[in-house]
Design a protein around this motif. Structure first.
Motif, PDB file in Angstrom:
ATOM      1  N   GLU A 197       0.603  -1.287  -0.149  1.00 51.09           N
ATOM      2  CA  GLU A 197      -0.083  -0.093   0.090  1.00 51.09           C
ATOM      3  C   GLU A 197       0.926   1.507  -0.077  1.00 51.09           C
ATOM      4  O   GLU A 197       2.086   1.269   0.434  1.00 51.09           O
ATOM      5  N   GLU A 198       0.411   2.393  -0.567  1.00 47.43           N
ATOM      6  CA  GLU A 198       0.782   3.558  -0.305  1.00 47.43           C
ATOM      7  C   GLU A 198       0.375   4.362   1.025  1.00 47.43           C
ATOM      8  O   GLU A 198      -0.858   4.043   1.041  1.00 47.43           O
ATOM      9  N   TRP A 199       1.086   5.003   1.572  1.00 42.48           N
ATOM     10  CA  TRP A 199       0.735   5.687   3.018  1.00 42.48           C
ATOM     11  C   TRP A 199       0.477   7.215   2.687  1.00 42.48           C
ATOM     12  O   TRP A 199       1.126   7.821   1.954  1.00 42.48           O
ATOM     13  N   VAL A 200      -0.368   7.692   3.559  1.00 43.09           N
ATOM     14  CA  VAL A 200      -0.308   9.457   3.643  1.00 43.09           C
ATOM     15  C   VAL A 200      -0.012   9.262   5.048  1.00 43.09           C
ATOM     16  O   VAL A 200      -0.496   8.858   6.118  1.00 43.09           O
ATOM     17  N   MET A 201       0.938  10.404   5.230  1.00 42.45           N
ATOM     18  CA  MET A 201       1.486  10.675   6.621  1.00 42.45           C
ATOM     19  C   MET A 201       1.468  12.326   6.972  1.00 42.45           C
ATOM     20  O   MET A 201       1.356  12.994   6.119  1.00 42.45           O
ATOM     21  N   PRO A 202       1.321  12.606   8.206  1.00 41.69           N
ATOM     22  CA  PRO A 202       1.441  14.081   8.566  1.00 41.69           C
ATOM     23  C   PRO A 202       2.900  14.364   8.069  1.00 41.69           C
ATOM     24  O   PRO A 202       3.840  13.429   7.853  1.00 41.69           O
ATOM     25  N   GLU A 203       3.392  15.461   8.065  1.00 40.84           N
ATOM     26  CA  GLU A 203       4.748  16.078   7.921  1.00 40.84           C
ATOM     27  C   GLU A 203       5.628  15.593   8.806  1.00 40.84           C
ATOM     28  O   GLU A 203       5.315  15.536  10.212  1.00 40.84           O
ATOM     29  N   ALA A 204       6.850  15.436   8.618  1.00 40.02           N
ATOM     30  CA  ALA A 204       7.864  14.850   9.627  1.00 40.02           C
ATOM     31  C   ALA A 204       8.139  15.903  10.430  1.00 40.02           C
ATOM     32  O   ALA A 204       8.223  17.164  10.032  1.00 40.02           O
ATOM     33  N   ASP A 205       8.400  15.533  11.577  1.00 41.03           N
ATOM     34  CA  ASP A 205       8.769  16.602  12.554  1.00 41.03           C
ATOM     35  C   ASP A 205       9.666  15.850  13.810  1.00 41.03           C
ATOM     36  O   ASP A 205      10.032  14.627  13.570  1.00 41.03           O
ATOM     37  N   GLU A 206       9.964  16.531  14.784  1.00 44.59           N
ATOM     38  CA  GLU A 206      10.911  16.020  15.567  1.00 44.59           C
ATOM     39  C   GLU A 206      10.538  14.902  16.610  1.00 44.59           C
ATOM     40  O   GLU A 206      11.176  14.429  17.447  1.00 44.59           O
ATOM     41  N   SER A 207       9.065  14.694  16.507  1.00 35.86           N
ATOM     42  CA  SER A 207       8.657  13.613  17.220  1.00 35.86           C
ATOM     43  C   SER A 207       9.157  12.154  16.785  1.00 35.86           C
ATOM     44  O   SER A 207       8.975  11.208  17.502  1.00 35.86           O
ATOM     45  N   GLY A 208       9.822  12.128  15.595  1.00 37.52           N
ATOM     46  CA  GLY A 208       9.911  11.102  14.989  1.00 37.52           C
ATOM     47  C   GLY A 208       9.050  10.038  14.317  1.00 37.52           C
ATOM     48  O   GLY A 208       9.241   8.610  14.256  1.00 37.52           O
ATOM     49  N   VAL A 209       8.121  10.670  14.203  1.00 40.56           N
ATOM     50  CA  VAL A 209       6.748   9.805  13.383  1.00 40.56           C
ATOM     51  C   VAL A 209       7.183   9.020  12.280  1.00 40.56           C
ATOM     52  O   VAL A 209       6.859   7.735  12.269  1.00 40.56           O
ATOM     53  N   HIS A 210       8.062   9.934  11.318  1.00 41.94           N
ATOM     54  CA  HIS A 210       8.286   9.028   9.914  1.00 41.94           C
ATOM     55  C   HIS A 210       9.434   8.047  10.327  1.00 41.94           C
ATOM     56  O   HIS A 210       9.013   6.872   9.668  1.00 41.94           O
ATOM     57  N   ALA A 211      10.222   8.280  11.336  1.00 47.94           N
ATOM     58  CA  ALA A 211      11.322   7.186  11.463  1.00 47.94           C
ATOM     59  C   ALA A 211      10.583   6.058  12.098  1.00 47.94           C
ATOM     60  O   ALA A 211      10.808   4.820  11.950  1.00 47.94           O
ATOM     61  N   TYR A 212       9.601   6.291  13.358  1.00 46.80           N
ATOM     62  CA  TYR A 212       9.013   5.457  13.840  1.00 46.80           C
ATOM     63  C   TYR A 212       8.240   4.184  12.940  1.00 46.80           C
ATOM     64  O   TYR A 212       8.277   2.920  12.907  1.00 46.80           O
ATOM     65  N   LEU A 213       7.433   4.993  11.881  1.00 49.21           N
ATOM     66  CA  LEU A 213       6.755   4.068  10.708  1.00 49.21           C
ATOM     67  C   LEU A 213       7.898   3.117  10.069  1.00 49.21           C
ATOM     68  O   LEU A 213       7.420   1.977   9.931  1.00 49.21           O
ATOM     69  N   HIS A 214       8.832   3.804   9.621  1.00 53.20           N
ATOM     70  CA  HIS A 214       9.782   3.063   8.864  1.00 53.20           C
ATOM     71  C   HIS A 214      10.484   1.735   9.570  1.00 53.20           C
ATOM     72  O   HIS A 214      10.484   0.727   9.171  1.00 53.20           O
ATOM     73  N   LEU A 215      10.946   2.028  10.729  1.00 53.84           N
ATOM     74  CA  LEU A 215      11.528   1.252  11.819  1.00 53.84           C
ATOM     75  C   LEU A 215      10.357   0.000  12.042  1.00 53.84           C
ATOM     76  O   LEU A 215      10.618  -1.280  12.125  1.00 53.84           O
ATOM     77  N   THR A 216       9.061   0.249  12.187  1.00 50.59           N
ATOM     78  CA  THR A 216       8.223  -0.770  12.798  1.00 50.59           C
ATOM     79  C   THR A 216       7.786  -1.517  11.433  1.00 50.59           C
ATOM     80  O   THR A 216       7.734  -2.718  11.420  1.00 50.59           O
ATOM     81  N   CYS A 217       7.608  -0.772  10.262  1.00 40.53           N
ATOM     82  CA  CYS A 217       7.379  -1.730   8.933  1.00 40.53           C
ATOM     83  C   CYS A 217       8.554  -2.472   8.505  1.00 40.53           C
ATOM     84  O   CYS A 217       8.310  -3.824   8.186  1.00 40.53           O
ATOM     85  N   ARG A 218       9.654  -1.967   8.729  1.00 40.00           N
ATOM     86  CA  ARG A 218      11.023  -2.869   8.267  1.00 40.00           C
ATOM     87  C   ARG A 218      10.858  -4.025   9.383  1.00 40.00           C
ATOM     88  O   ARG A 218      11.459  -5.153   8.716  1.00 40.00           O
ATOM     89  N   ALA A 219      10.497  -4.158  10.495  1.00 39.04           N
ATOM     90  CA  ALA A 219      10.465  -5.137  11.445  1.00 39.04           C
ATOM     91  C   ALA A 219       9.362  -6.183  11.041  1.00 39.04           C
ATOM     92  O   ALA A 219       9.518  -7.237  11.313  1.00 39.04           O
ATOM     93  N   ALA A 220       8.309  -5.439  10.455  1.00 40.24           N
ATOM     94  CA  ALA A 220       7.360  -6.536   9.616  1.00 40.24           C
ATOM     95  C   ALA A 220       7.607  -7.140   8.371  1.00 40.24           C
ATOM     96  O   ALA A 220       6.886  -7.838   7.587  1.00 40.24           O
ATOM     97  N   GLY A 221       8.837  -6.674   7.567  1.00 40.47           N
ATOM     98  CA  GLY A 221       9.430  -7.061   6.792  1.00 40.47           C
ATOM     99  C   GLY A 221       9.184  -6.090   5.305  1.00 40.47           C
ATOM    100  O   GLY A 221       9.414  -6.982   4.070  1.00 40.47           O
ATOM    101  N   PHE A 222       8.960  -5.044   5.460  1.00 40.81           N
ATOM    102  CA  PHE A 222       8.757  -4.109   4.353  1.00 40.81           C
ATOM    103  C   PHE A 222       8.987  -2.949   4.489  1.00 40.81           C
ATOM    104  O   PHE A 222       9.247  -2.348   5.701  1.00 40.81           O
ATOM    105  N   THR A 223       9.339  -2.171   3.491  1.00 40.31           N
ATOM    106  CA  THR A 223       9.696  -0.658   3.704  1.00 40.31           C
ATOM    107  C   THR A 223       8.215   0.148   3.365  1.00 40.31           C
ATOM    108  O   THR A 223       8.008  -0.165   2.356  1.00 40.31           O
ATOM    109  N   PRO A 224       7.733   0.910   3.979  1.00 37.46           N
ATOM    110  CA  PRO A 224       6.620   1.470   3.713  1.00 37.46           C
ATOM    111  C   PRO A 224       6.743   2.794   2.440  1.00 37.46           C
ATOM    112  O   PRO A 224       7.840   3.286   2.494  1.00 37.46           O
TER     113      PRO A 224
END
Length: 326
Positions: A197-224
């Motif tokens: 799937e393609e994802w829609v996300m809020p803008e990247a900021d210092e909270s780490g939301v984009h990095a968190y998505l990438h790390l969690t999805c990679r642990a599930a076997g894919f890159t979002p």
């Protein structure tokens, strides 16, 4: 030229803007004047602090060190000024309102509801911000007294030594799907099933939301595949309804929209910790405790108003959200 405090702000503005043109606009100066001032500052500090290119400016190794020192000095000065102002107002007998904050969303309204019950009169003001980093910084600088915000696992926010915090609960991320999406027929969706799937996300900021998505999805076997970025939930809902994207959302928010459905993820791979934080110099521990208890009660009442969230909560989710290891 003698280096002055205002020159530090010029350096920080240039670094944050990433270009002299953008920095000049923020400083309300012309681009040539900003460029000339920057060169004079660099000359006073012994040489170039930035690498110039067609894409903008980036601090070099010397510049990175100077900028770290400049930030420390500016933060220290701001704290000194805020303390002096607060002390002066206290000496004058002026009653200072409690300054509450949060990031935009239902959490701020829940906090305000709790404070209106616990703080008499008109003794509360609110400052809702889009950036959680700006909110946490305001707490550390004593520009905000008490705030509620979310924090992602592995991405702690620097609240400062004068700030205390309490984790209220762990809030899961649900996935928003088009109502005709094949996975919409499921009660729960496994994260790996969203690999294509393609994802829609809020803008990247210092909270780490984009990095968190990438790390969690990679642990599930894919890159979002983050194909769309928007701070506007209504735009994200439109993209999801049109089968152009999927979106992670907080079930406490007022979703789904027409043409979409909300589904929990198997094993709760995504979540955030809801934190109540307060400045210990201006908020008594007793008040902070009462606000936290009331805020949690308000949140649980909100859960009962969200059918999808309530179903998850009653199907074992409560143990995850309120467990001792939160």
């Amino acid at each position: 030229m003698q280096l002055e405090f205002r020159h530090l702000r010029v350096l920080l503005t240039v670094a944050e803007a990433g270009s002299i043109r953008k920095a000049a606009a923020r400083l309300q100066l012309s681009q040539p004047a900003t460029s000339a001032q920057l060169k004079r500052i660099e000359g006073e500090l012994g040489g170039p602090l930035f690498v110039r290119s067609a894409e903008g400016v980036k601090p070099n190794e010397n510049g990175q060190y100077v900028l770290r020192c400049a930030r420390d000095l500016v933060v220290g000065f701001d704290r000194l000024r805020e303390y002096a102002r607060g002390a002066g107002e206290a000496d004058s007998g002026a009653a200072l309102p409690l300054r509450a904050g949060g990031t935009a969303g239902p959490l701020v309204s829940l906090l305000m509801s709790a404070l209106f019950e616990l703080v008499p009169g008109n003794g509360v003001t609110v400052d809702a911000r889009r950036s959680v980093h700006a909110l946490v910084k305001a707490l550390g600088l004593s520009k905000c007294d008490i705030a509620v915000f979310g924090e992602f696992p592995g991405f702690p926010l620097p609240v400062g030594e004068s700030v205390a915090a309490r984790t209220l609960l762990r809030e899961p991320v649900f996935v928003l799907l088009a109502e005709d999406h094949p996975l919409a027929r499921r009660e729960r969706v496994a994260l790996h099933e969203l690999a294509d799937e393609e994802w829609v996300m809020p803008e990247a900021d210092e909270s780490g939301v984009h990095a968190y998505l990438h790390l969690t999805c990679r642990a599930a076997g894919f890159t979002p595949k983050v194909a769309h970025v928007t701070p506007d939930l209504s735009v994200a809902q439109m993209l999801v309804a049109g089968r152009r994207a999927v979106c992670g959302v907080w079930p406490s928010a007022d979703v789904p929209a027409r043409g979409t459905v909300l589904r929990p993820l198997v094993d709760v791979p995504f979540h955030r910790r809801l934190q109540l934080a307060w400045n210990t110099a201006s908020v008594p521990a007793e008040l902070a405790g009462a606000v936290g208890d009331r805020l949690l009660a308000e949140y649980l009442a909100l859960v009962r108003q969200r059918p999808e969230y309530l179903a998850w909560w009653e199907d074992g989710g409560e143990g995850f959200a309120l467990g001792a290891d939160r």
